[in-house]
Structures are given as C-alpha cells and as structure tokens.
Design a protein around this motif. Structure first.
Motif, PDB file in Angstrom:
ATOM      1  N   ALA A 110       0.845  -1.193   0.000  1.00  0.00           N
ATOM      2  CA  ALA A 110       0.000   0.000   0.000  1.00  0.00           C
ATOM      3  C   ALA A 110       0.881   1.244   0.000  1.00  0.00           C
ATOM      4  CB  ALA A 110      -0.913   0.002   1.219  1.00  0.00           C
ATOM      5  N   ALA A 111       0.477   2.243  -0.766  1.00  0.00           N
ATOM      6  CA  ALA A 111       1.279   3.459  -0.885  1.00  0.00           C
ATOM      7  C   ALA A 111       0.361   4.666  -0.956  1.00  0.00           C
ATOM      8  CB  ALA A 111       2.175   3.393  -2.118  1.00  0.00           C
ATOM      9  N   GLY A 112       0.939   5.832  -0.733  1.00  0.00           N
ATOM     10  CA  GLY A 112       0.159   7.056  -0.811  1.00  0.00           C
ATOM     11  C   GLY A 112       0.993   8.247  -0.395  1.00  0.00           C
ATOM     12  N   ASP A 113       0.360   9.415  -0.379  1.00  0.00           N
ATOM     13  CA  ASP A 113       1.024  10.638   0.065  1.00  0.00           C
ATOM     14  C   ASP A 113       0.127  11.305   1.101  1.00  0.00           C
ATOM     15  OD1 ASP A 113      -0.903  11.063  -1.829  1.00  0.00           O
ATOM     16  OD2 ASP A 113       0.131  12.721  -2.823  1.00  0.00           O
ATOM     17  N   PRO A 114       0.312  10.976   2.378  1.00  0.00           N
ATOM     18  CA  PRO A 114      -0.589  11.459   3.426  1.00  0.00           C
ATOM     19  C   PRO A 114      -0.501  12.969   3.591  1.00  0.00           C
ATOM     20  CG  PRO A 114       1.370  10.489   4.400  1.00  0.00           C
ATOM     21  CD  PRO A 114       1.429  10.199   2.928  1.00  0.00           C
ATOM     22  N   PRO A 115      -1.580  13.598   4.053  1.00  0.00           N
ATOM     23  CA  PRO A 115      -1.555  15.039   4.320  1.00  0.00           C
ATOM     24  C   PRO A 115      -0.447  15.383   5.313  1.00  0.00           C
ATOM     25  CG  PRO A 115      -3.791  14.180   4.452  1.00  0.00           C
ATOM     26  CD  PRO A 115      -2.892  12.994   4.346  1.00  0.00           C
ATOM     27  N   GLN A 116       0.287  16.437   5.018  1.00  0.00           N
ATOM     28  CA  GLN A 116       1.480  16.743   5.801  1.00  0.00           C
ATOM     29  C   GLN A 116       1.215  17.737   6.927  1.00  0.00           C
ATOM     30  OE1 GLN A 116       4.527  15.292   5.928  1.00  0.00           O
ATOM     31  NE2 GLN A 116       3.340  13.806   4.755  1.00  0.00           N
ATOM     32  N   PHE A 117       0.302  17.375   7.831  1.00  0.00           N
ATOM     33  CA  PHE A 117       0.062  18.224   8.987  1.00  0.00           C
ATOM     34  C   PHE A 117       1.276  18.230   9.913  1.00  0.00           C
ATOM     35  CE2 PHE A 117      -4.552  16.762   8.349  1.00  0.00           C
ATOM     36  CZ  PHE A 117      -4.759  17.735   7.394  1.00  0.00           C
ATOM     37  N   LEU A 118       1.830  17.056  10.173  1.00  0.00           N
ATOM     38  CA  LEU A 118       3.004  16.980  11.042  1.00  0.00           C
ATOM     39  C   LEU A 118       4.195  17.676  10.390  1.00  0.00           C
ATOM     40  CD1 LEU A 118       4.304  15.959  13.626  1.00  0.00           C
ATOM     41  CD2 LEU A 118       4.790  13.792  12.460  1.00  0.00           C
ATOM     42  N   GLY A 119       4.387  17.456   9.094  1.00  0.00           N
ATOM     43  CA  GLY A 119       5.467  18.143   8.395  1.00  0.00           C
ATOM     44  C   GLY A 119       5.305  19.645   8.445  1.00  0.00           C
ATOM     45  N   ALA A 120       4.060  20.116   8.345  1.00  0.00           N
ATOM     46  CA  ALA A 120       3.801  21.555   8.434  1.00  0.00           C
ATOM     47  C   ALA A 120       4.151  22.089   9.813  1.00  0.00           C
ATOM     48  CB  ALA A 120       2.330  21.836   8.118  1.00  0.00           C
ATOM     49  N   MET A 121       3.916  21.286  10.850  1.00  0.00           N
ATOM     50  CA  MET A 121       4.245  21.712  12.207  1.00  0.00           C
ATOM     51  C   MET A 121       5.753  21.777  12.435  1.00  0.00           C
ATOM     52  SD  MET A 121       1.495  19.616  14.478  1.00  0.00           S
ATOM     53  CE  MET A 121      -0.257  19.925  14.328  1.00  0.00           C
ATOM     54  N   VAL A 122       6.500  21.044  11.631  1.00  0.00           N
ATOM     55  CA  VAL A 122       7.957  21.080  11.744  1.00  0.00           C
ATOM     56  C   VAL A 122       8.533  22.249  10.957  1.00  0.00           C
ATOM     57  CG1 VAL A 122      10.098  19.853  11.200  1.00  0.00           C
ATOM     58  CG2 VAL A 122       8.149  18.605  12.153  1.00  0.00           C
ATOM     59  N   ILE A 123       8.137  22.361   9.699  1.00  0.00           N
ATOM     60  CA  ILE A 123       8.787  23.352   8.845  1.00  0.00           C
ATOM     61  C   ILE A 123       8.235  24.755   9.063  1.00  0.00           C
ATOM     62  CG2 ILE A 123       7.286  23.300   6.788  1.00  0.00           C
ATOM     63  CD1 ILE A 123      10.007  23.042   5.188  1.00  0.00           C
ATOM     64  N   GLY A 124       7.004  24.887   9.571  1.00  0.00           N
ATOM     65  CA  GLY A 124       6.450  26.217   9.820  1.00  0.00           C
ATOM     66  C   GLY A 124       7.272  27.012  10.824  1.00  0.00           C
ATOM     67  N   PRO A 125       7.443  26.504  12.051  1.00  0.00           N
ATOM     68  CA  PRO A 125       8.280  27.223  13.018  1.00  0.00           C
ATOM     69  C   PRO A 125       9.733  27.351  12.568  1.00  0.00           C
ATOM     70  CG  PRO A 125       6.895  25.608  14.123  1.00  0.00           C
ATOM     71  CD  PRO A 125       6.765  25.348  12.649  1.00  0.00           C
ATOM     72  N   LEU A 126      10.247  26.324  11.874  1.00  0.00           N
ATOM     73  CA  LEU A 126      11.617  26.410  11.362  1.00  0.00           C
ATOM     74  C   LEU A 126      11.750  27.577  10.390  1.00  0.00           C
ATOM     75  CD1 LEU A 126      14.492  25.333  10.936  1.00  0.00           C
ATOM     76  CD2 LEU A 126      13.557  23.785   9.185  1.00  0.00           C
ATOM     77  N   ALA A 127      10.769  27.729   9.514  1.00  0.00           N
ATOM     78  CA  ALA A 127      10.797  28.834   8.561  1.00  0.00           C
ATOM     79  C   ALA A 127      10.718  30.174   9.284  1.00  0.00           C
ATOM     80  CB  ALA A 127       9.642  28.694   7.567  1.00  0.00           C
ATOM     81  N   GLY A 128       9.882  30.251  10.313  1.00  0.00           N
ATOM     82  CA  GLY A 128       9.796  31.489  11.082  1.00  0.00           C
ATOM     83  C   GLY A 128      11.123  31.837  11.734  1.00  0.00           C
ATOM     84  N   TRP A 129      11.804  30.825  12.269  1.00  0.00           N
ATOM     85  CA  TRP A 129      13.102  31.056  12.909  1.00  0.00           C
ATOM     86  C   TRP A 129      14.139  31.505  11.885  1.00  0.00           C
ATOM     87  CZ3 TRP A 129      17.946  28.779  12.359  1.00  0.00           C
ATOM     88  CH2 TRP A 129      18.885  29.098  13.343  1.00  0.00           C
ATOM     89  N   VAL A 130      14.158  30.849  10.721  1.00  0.00           N
ATOM     90  CA  VAL A 130      15.112  31.225   9.670  1.00  0.00           C
ATOM     91  C   VAL A 130      14.862  32.660   9.218  1.00  0.00           C
ATOM     92  CG1 VAL A 130      15.776  30.781   7.272  1.00  0.00           C
ATOM     93  CG2 VAL A 130      15.529  28.877   8.871  1.00  0.00           C
ATOM     94  N   MET A 131      13.597  33.017   9.017  1.00  0.00           N
ATOM     95  CA  MET A 131      13.280  34.374   8.580  1.00  0.00           C
ATOM     96  C   MET A 131      13.706  35.396   9.627  1.00  0.00           C
ATOM     97  SD  MET A 131      11.761  35.612   5.764  1.00  0.00           S
ATOM     98  CE  MET A 131      13.232  36.618   5.649  1.00  0.00           C
ATOM     99  N   LYS A 132      13.542  35.048  10.883  1.00  0.00           N
ATOM    100  CA  LYS A 132      13.937  35.956  11.960  1.00  0.00           C
ATOM    101  C   LYS A 132      15.450  36.172  11.964  1.00  0.00           C
ATOM    102  CE  LYS A 132      13.349  36.760  16.921  1.00  0.00           C
ATOM    103  NZ  LYS A 132      14.727  37.261  17.114  1.00  0.00           N
ATOM    104  N   GLN A 133      16.208  35.093  11.775  1.00  0.00           N
ATOM    105  CA  GLN A 133      17.666  35.225  11.756  1.00  0.00           C
ATOM    106  C   GLN A 133      18.117  36.085  10.581  1.00  0.00           C
ATOM    107  OE1 GLN A 133      19.160  34.013  14.507  1.00  0.00           O
ATOM    108  NE2 GLN A 133      17.041  33.424  14.961  1.00  0.00           N
ATOM    109  N   ILE A 134      17.491  35.889   9.429  1.00  0.00           N
ATOM    110  CA  ILE A 134      17.853  36.683   8.253  1.00  0.00           C
ATOM    111  C   ILE A 134      17.528  38.155   8.484  1.00  0.00           C
ATOM    112  CG2 ILE A 134      17.308  37.086   5.822  1.00  0.00           C
ATOM    113  CD1 ILE A 134      16.873  34.075   5.535  1.00  0.00           C
ATOM    114  N   ASP A 135      16.342  38.421   9.010  1.00  0.00           N
ATOM    115  CA  ASP A 135      15.946  39.810   9.259  1.00  0.00           C
ATOM    116  C   ASP A 135      16.856  40.474  10.286  1.00  0.00           C
ATOM    117  OD1 ASP A 135      13.929  39.616   7.443  1.00  0.00           O
ATOM    118  OD2 ASP A 135      12.303  39.431   8.904  1.00  0.00           O
ATOM    119  N   ASP A 136      17.152  39.749  11.360  1.00  0.00           N
ATOM    120  CA  ASP A 136      18.009  40.327  12.399  1.00  0.00           C
ATOM    121  C   ASP A 136      19.397  40.663  11.860  1.00  0.00           C
ATOM    122  OD1 ASP A 136      15.957  40.089  14.183  1.00  0.00           O
ATOM    123  OD2 ASP A 136      16.726  38.283  15.175  1.00  0.00           O
ATOM    124  N   PHE A 137      19.868  39.868  10.908  1.00  0.00           N
ATOM    125  CA  PHE A 137      21.204  40.104  10.361  1.00  0.00           C
ATOM    126  C   PHE A 137      21.208  41.222   9.317  1.00  0.00           C
ATOM    127  CE2 PHE A 137      24.447  39.274   7.116  1.00  0.00           C
ATOM    128  CZ  PHE A 137      25.597  39.314   7.898  1.00  0.00           C
TER     129      PHE A 137
END
Length: 381
Positions: free
Chosen positions: A106-133
């Motif tokens: 069985a195969a598929g591409d499940p909705p990425q709610f957990l992935g969104a919870m990982v990369i969302g805050p990571l993206a916010g942190w990266v954007m903050k570091q770029i802005d601060d610099f």
C-alpha cells in the motif's frame, strides 16, 4: 521533562487551534460530497458529480490548504507575517517530498500536517535570523527590495530542504506507524492496534494509517463478510468524545471552557483533529485514549461488529448509514459508548493527578492561550 513535553505539545496545539474552522469546513464538504455523501444520498447530485467534487475540493483542501494554514500559523508564531509566509512557501516542499509505502505494498502521500508543524516554526526562525542580520545593514530606500528578495531566496532554500530532508523523514514516520498497525492487525491483536493508532492520530498521521492500512483491509473483508471492524479502529468517535468530556468535567481554565464545543464538533461533525490539541497539551492523556480505544475494540471483536464501508468523516452521523442490516449494529453503538465511557473515566482521573496548567500562567503556554482567544465565546481573562 514533563514541562518540556507540555511546552512542545502546547506549541503544536497552538498551530492547529486557530485553524479549526478550516478543518470544520473541510469536514462538512467531505460529509456532503464524498461517496456516499449526503448530497448524493438525497439525490441532489449524481455519483459522477460527487466524484468530481471529491477530486476537485476534498482532496486539494486536505493535501494543500490545511497544511499551508498550519505552516503559516507556525511561522507566524515565531516571526509574524513574514515568518508565516515563508512557512507557507516551504511546506510545499514537504508536501511534494513525502509519501509512504508499506510492507504490504500500500502506498500514498498522506496530508502533511506533522510536516507543516515542523517546517512552519523552522521557517519562522530562519526568517527571523535573516531579518536580524540584514535589517541593520540595509541602506535606506532599499527595504522593499530587501524584504522581497530575502524572503524569496529563503523560500527557495527551505522548499528544497522540505523536499529532500523533512519530506523523507515524514515519509519514514508514516511508514513506520503504518507498518506497526499492519503488523499488529495481521497478528490478530486488533485491540492493541489502538496503541500506535492513537499516537499516530495525535501526530496527524491518521489519514496515512486509515487510508493506507485500515481501509484496504476493511474493503477486502467487506467483500468476504459484508462488514468490517477495520473501518472503526481509527474512525471511532467514542474515545475522543470521552476525552473532551473529561476535560469539561475535570479540567480547568481554557481547556475546560473550550471542551464542550470541541466535543460537539468532534462527535457530530467527525472532525477528530479538534481533540488532538487536548492530548498534545497534556501528553499523559494519551493513556485515556488508549483506554477508550482498546475497550471499544474489545467490544467490537466480542460482538462481531463492523461497518459496511469507511465512514467519512468519522462522526456518529457517518456511522449510522453504514451499520450492517444483517446484525452487528448494536455492537457498533455499544462499542462507541464503551469507548467514550472508558476514556472519560480514565481521563478524569488523569486530569486530577496531572492537571493542565492555566494556559496563561507562563510564556511557554502563551501560544495556545493566544490561539484560543480568537475562538468566539471563550474568554481568556
């Protein structure tokens, strides 16, 4: 350790709660159009139209809209609108890079709610570091150029990170949970399958487990026996109802105030995602979900209960039309009731032993408290 887990769980819950309205909208659309949906059952639309609406509305909302909203919220929690926008960009890499393939094929591409919870805050942190610099080093008059291009290049990089790094990790997690559930069910230990199922659900892997493992097994069993217990292992609304009622009865603060409304949305609307934050904010409550799920599954097995098809969404209203006509309907309803009672009983005890702190007591809990402030009818004062 417990406070750290609660802090992480609170932040995860804070990404979901502001977007519950979108989950409800998706659930209502699903109930109306996905075969056998209410509109088709009432003769308002035909089967072909129902299939078209399912492919053009239900699928895209689940795969794209909901993860994007979660990722945006996660990024915004860290660095405002710019962090949110970067999270929304980056999550598409996770969506494109995640899939699962179980040992059964069985195969598929499940909705990425957990992935969104990982990369969302990571993206916010990266954007903050770029802005601060860069902000102190940006010449006057070039702010718009800086804002747009810095975010664009950051989005480029994080999208590829999501595709090549985070997406495959999410795939491995979904595959592991799916294989675990599949192995337990193959061994004939159906009630124990609830242990990985409930953990997977609160990590938003419910669709991968349900559609990747349980629905195919149930479909095969229906062809032989006319009904299947597999359709109820993940979708049973009883344990979640009991958990939310326990918060209403034995909880405190915002969790207690919001639980009754969440219980209605969950049990009658079939949006199980509304109770996931209540487990994430106090992870010991997973024990209550295990108690409810295992108890219900034991009743299902003992009474030879089953449904004739997969309920979508997992509400009591979706269950009723799928009750078998040749017997076993009582076992389904009794199992739901037993699951609710067991999770309520255990959950009430756990909340007395491990009470949830007021969500405004500490900065660590501010995210979920701020999220609940925007739900009508709930006061955080």
């Amino acid at each position: 350790m417990r406070e750290t887990i609660q802090k992480v769980g609170g932040r995860l819950a804070g990404m979901v709660i502001p977007n519950i309205g979108a989950f409800i909208a998706w659930g209502l659309i699903t109930a109306l159009v996905i075969p056998p949906g209410w509109l088709a059952e009432l003769g308002i639309i035909g089967a072909e139209t129902a299939d078209t609406l399912t492919g053009n509305l239900v699928g895209p909302m689940l795969k794209y809209l909901l993860p994007v909203l979660i990722a945006y919220t996660g990024g915004k929690m860290v660095h405002g609108h710019r962090g949110g926008v970067l999270g929304a960009i980056a999550v598409f890499g996770v969506i494109g890079g995640a899939a699962f393939e179980l040992s059964s094929g069985a195969a598929g591409d499940p909705p990425q709610f957990l992935g969104a919870m990982v990369i969302g805050p990571l993206a916010g942190w990266v954007m903050k570091q770029i802005d601060d610099f860069l902000e102190p080093r940006t010449p006057a008059g070039f702010e718009m150029l800086y804002n747009n291009f810095s975010q664009g290049f950051a989005g480029l990089g994080l999208t590829f990170v999501g595709y090549w790094v985070i997406g495959p990790v999410m795939s491995a997690v979904a595959t592991a949970f799916g294989n675990m559930v599949e192995g337990i069910t193959d061994a004939g230990l159906l009630p124990l399958a609830d242990i990985p199922i409930e953990v997977g659900k609160v990590l938003f892997l419910n669709n991968a487990i349900n559609h990747g493992v349980l629905t195919p097994l149930g479909t095969a069993e229906v062809a032989e026996a006319g009904k299947s217990i597999y359709f109820m292992l993940e979708s049973n609304p009883g344990p979640g109802l009991g958990l939310l009622l326990a918060y209403w009865f034995a909880g405190s603060g915002l969790a207690k105030l919001s639980a009754p409304g969440a219980a209605i949305v969950h049990f009658f609307g079939g949006i199980h995602e509304v109770y996931f934050p209540y487990v994430l904010m106090n992870p010991v409550m997973i024990v209550a979900m295990w108690a409810g799920g295992i108890s219900a599954d034991i009743v299902f097995v003992a009474t030879d209960a089953g449904l004739v098809g997969p309920p979508a969404p997992g509400s009591i209203f979706a269950y009723l039309p799928l009750l078998p006509s040749g017997g076993g309907a009582a076992g389904v309803l009794i199992g739901i009731a037993v699951g609710a009672a067991a999770s309520f009983f255990v959950g009430s005890i756990l909340l007395r032993m491990f009470p949830v702190k007021d969500m405004k007591d500490t900065d660590a809990d501010a995210d979920i408290g701020d999220a609940l402030e925007h739900i009508p009818g709930i006061s955080t004062v």
